[in-house]
Motif scaffolding. Structure first.
Motif, PDB file in Angstrom:
ATOM      1  N   THR A  20       0.704  -1.163  -0.140  1.00 40.95           N
ATOM      2  CA  THR A  20       0.139   0.117  -0.115  1.00 40.95           C
ATOM      3  C   THR A  20       0.928   1.238   0.030  1.00 40.95           C
ATOM      4  OG1 THR A  20      -1.662  -0.933   1.071  1.00 40.95           O
ATOM      5  CG2 THR A  20      -1.798   1.108   1.204  1.00 40.95           C
ATOM      6  N   VAL A  21       1.527   1.585   0.984  1.00 41.00           N
ATOM      7  CA  VAL A  21       2.264   2.600   1.100  1.00 41.00           C
ATOM      8  C   VAL A  21       3.673   2.295   1.892  1.00 41.00           C
ATOM      9  CG1 VAL A  21       0.579   4.468   1.331  1.00 41.00           C
ATOM     10  CG2 VAL A  21       1.258   3.608   3.270  1.00 41.00           C
ATOM     11  N   VAL A  22       4.594   3.206   1.750  1.00 41.97           N
ATOM     12  CA  VAL A  22       5.728   3.026   2.346  1.00 41.97           C
ATOM     13  C   VAL A  22       6.163   4.238   3.279  1.00 41.97           C
ATOM     14  CG1 VAL A  22       8.509   2.530   2.069  1.00 41.97           C
ATOM     15  CG2 VAL A  22       6.860   1.358   0.662  1.00 41.97           C
ATOM     16  N   LEU A  23       6.425   4.111   4.475  1.00 36.85           N
ATOM     17  CA  LEU A  23       7.061   5.180   5.263  1.00 36.85           C
ATOM     18  C   LEU A  23       8.479   4.945   5.445  1.00 36.85           C
ATOM     19  CD1 LEU A  23       5.730   7.524   6.918  1.00 36.85           C
ATOM     20  CD2 LEU A  23       5.875   5.974   8.991  1.00 36.85           C
ATOM     21  N   THR A  24       9.067   6.206   4.723  1.00 31.03           N
ATOM     22  CA  THR A  24      10.785   5.937   5.324  1.00 31.03           C
ATOM     23  C   THR A  24      11.401   5.984   6.676  1.00 31.03           C
ATOM     24  OG1 THR A  24      11.095   8.274   5.013  1.00 31.03           O
ATOM     25  CG2 THR A  24      11.024   7.099   2.804  1.00 31.03           C
ATOM     26  N   ASP A  25      12.532   5.819   6.890  1.00 29.68           N
ATOM     27  CA  ASP A  25      12.958   5.700   8.205  1.00 29.68           C
ATOM     28  C   ASP A  25      12.787   7.182   8.875  1.00 29.68           C
ATOM     29  OD1 ASP A  25      13.210   2.893   8.122  1.00 29.68           O
ATOM     30  OD2 ASP A  25      15.414   3.146   7.876  1.00 29.68           O
ATOM     31  N   VAL A  26      13.018   7.999   8.041  1.00 31.13           N
ATOM     32  CA  VAL A  26      13.120   9.505   8.627  1.00 31.13           C
ATOM     33  C   VAL A  26      11.819   9.771   8.694  1.00 31.13           C
ATOM     34  CG1 VAL A  26      13.634  11.938   7.911  1.00 31.13           C
ATOM     35  CG2 VAL A  26      15.377   9.951   7.412  1.00 31.13           C
ATOM     36  N   ALA A  27      10.811   9.623   7.919  1.00 33.95           N
ATOM     37  CA  ALA A  27       9.418  10.044   8.169  1.00 33.95           C
ATOM     38  C   ALA A  27       8.755   9.143   9.160  1.00 33.95           C
ATOM     39  CB  ALA A  27       8.658   9.609   6.974  1.00 33.95           C
ATOM     40  N   ALA A  28       9.112   8.129   9.546  1.00 36.10           N
ATOM     41  CA  ALA A  28       8.698   7.212  10.849  1.00 36.10           C
ATOM     42  C   ALA A  28       9.205   7.782  12.041  1.00 36.10           C
ATOM     43  CB  ALA A  28       9.103   5.698  10.627  1.00 36.10           C
ATOM     44  N   VAL A  29      10.365   8.367  12.171  1.00 40.42           N
ATOM     45  CA  VAL A  29      10.813   9.184  13.201  1.00 40.42           C
ATOM     46  C   VAL A  29      10.250  10.099  13.675  1.00 40.42           C
ATOM     47  CG1 VAL A  29      13.100  10.199  14.112  1.00 40.42           C
ATOM     48  CG2 VAL A  29      13.206   8.055  13.077  1.00 40.42           C
ATOM     49  N   LYS A  30       9.858  11.104  12.580  1.00 41.16           N
ATOM     50  CA  LYS A  30       9.097  12.163  12.922  1.00 41.16           C
ATOM     51  C   LYS A  30       7.827  11.887  13.139  1.00 41.16           C
ATOM     52  CE  LYS A  30       8.616  16.922  12.503  1.00 41.16           C
ATOM     53  NZ  LYS A  30       9.394  17.565  13.153  1.00 41.16           N
ATOM     54  N   VAL A  31       6.922  10.966  12.632  1.00 41.45           N
ATOM     55  CA  VAL A  31       5.867  10.619  12.920  1.00 41.45           C
ATOM     56  C   VAL A  31       5.693  10.320  14.358  1.00 41.45           C
ATOM     57  CG1 VAL A  31       3.788   9.024  12.622  1.00 41.45           C
ATOM     58  CG2 VAL A  31       4.830  10.157  10.620  1.00 41.45           C
ATOM     59  N   LYS A  32       6.723   9.262  14.776  1.00 41.64           N
ATOM     60  CA  LYS A  32       6.644   9.008  15.910  1.00 41.64           C
ATOM     61  C   LYS A  32       6.818   9.970  17.074  1.00 41.64           C
ATOM     62  CE  LYS A  32       8.270   4.609  17.962  1.00 41.64           C
ATOM     63  NZ  LYS A  32       9.275   3.600  17.711  1.00 41.64           N
ATOM     64  N   ALA A  33       7.781  11.040  16.705  1.00 43.59           N
ATOM     65  CA  ALA A  33       7.999  11.939  17.467  1.00 43.59           C
ATOM     66  C   ALA A  33       6.661  13.107  17.918  1.00 43.59           C
ATOM     67  CB  ALA A  33       9.219  12.976  17.285  1.00 43.59           C
ATOM     68  N   LEU A  34       6.106  13.219  16.723  1.00 43.83           N
ATOM     69  CA  LEU A  34       4.862  14.138  16.638  1.00 43.83           C
ATOM     70  C   LEU A  34       3.761  13.265  17.451  1.00 43.83           C
ATOM     71  CD1 LEU A  34       4.668  15.053  13.104  1.00 43.83           C
ATOM     72  CD2 LEU A  34       5.176  16.530  14.999  1.00 43.83           C
ATOM     73  N   ILE A  35       3.371  12.016  17.609  1.00 48.39           N
ATOM     74  CA  ILE A  35       2.675  11.207  18.541  1.00 48.39           C
ATOM     75  C   ILE A  35       2.987  11.442  19.802  1.00 48.39           C
ATOM     76  CG2 ILE A  35       1.439   8.970  18.793  1.00 48.39           C
ATOM     77  CD1 ILE A  35       1.804   8.360  15.907  1.00 48.39           C
ATOM     78  N   GLU A  36       4.376  11.300  20.086  1.00 52.38           N
ATOM     79  CA  GLU A  36       4.697  11.562  21.545  1.00 52.38           C
ATOM     80  C   GLU A  36       4.470  12.953  22.061  1.00 52.38           C
ATOM     81  OE1 GLU A  36       8.616  10.139  21.491  1.00 52.38           O
ATOM     82  OE2 GLU A  36       8.227   7.933  21.318  1.00 52.38           O
ATOM     83  N   GLN A  37       4.669  13.812  20.998  1.00 51.84           N
ATOM     84  CA  GLN A  37       4.140  15.208  21.611  1.00 51.84           C
ATOM     85  C   GLN A  37       2.814  15.361  21.820  1.00 51.84           C
ATOM     86  OE1 GLN A  37       5.386  18.097  18.566  1.00 51.84           O
ATOM     87  NE2 GLN A  37       7.690  17.641  18.983  1.00 51.84           N
ATOM     88  N   GLU A  38       1.930  14.626  21.168  1.00 53.56           N
ATOM     89  CA  GLU A  38       0.573  14.656  21.800  1.00 53.56           C
ATOM     90  C   GLU A  38       0.264  13.803  23.037  1.00 53.56           C
ATOM     91  OE1 GLU A  38      -2.269  15.944  19.893  1.00 53.56           O
ATOM     92  OE2 GLU A  38      -0.480  17.033  18.697  1.00 53.56           O
TER      93      GLU A  38
END
Length: 121
Positions: free
Chosen positions: A16-34
């Motif tokens: 379906t989609v691929v999330l790069t390692d860089v994007a995964a780290v950013k998404v994880k950080a944003l979720i943790e901020q929430e």
């Protein structure tokens, strides 16, 4: 090649989609901020934009019937069944450069895209 996942009627599909390692780290950080552990990145395609279809990326705790779920290092990316054909093989990345900042989507299904890169056909 889809298999049932542990959560309800959600499906997992590696294509379906691929999330790069860089994007995964950013998404994880944003979720943790929430401050929540129930959020996932939902990627959808909606009508709109200057080229006909527009990408939507947002955090979501919902599980919808027919969702396709992919896990990238603990970050779940969810695509609804209507958007999946438009996003098959797309790569989501995160850029932090002078010429580009934010999430980018490289979609092999997009025949044309607008200059702003926000919508496609």
């Amino acid at each position: 090649m889809t298999t049932s996942a542990q959560t309800g009627s959600a499906e997992t599909a590696a294509t379906t989609v691929v999330l790069t390692d860089v994007a995964a780290v950013k998404v994880k950080a944003l979720i943790e901020q929430e401050g929540r552990d129930d959020l996932r990145l939902r990627v959808a395609v909606q009508p709109g934009g200057c080229s006909g279809l527009r990408y939507q990326l947002f955090f979501d705790e919902r599980s919808l019937d027919g969702d396709i779920v992919n896990d990238f290092g603990g970050v779940e990316v969810v695509v609804d069944r209507m958007s999946a054909p438009y996003l098959s093989g797309a790569t989501i990345d995160f850029a932090d450069r002078i010429d580009a900042q934010g999430f980018t989507i490289d979609n092999p299904n997009a025949q044309n895209s607008c200059a702003c890169g926000d919508s496609f056909h």
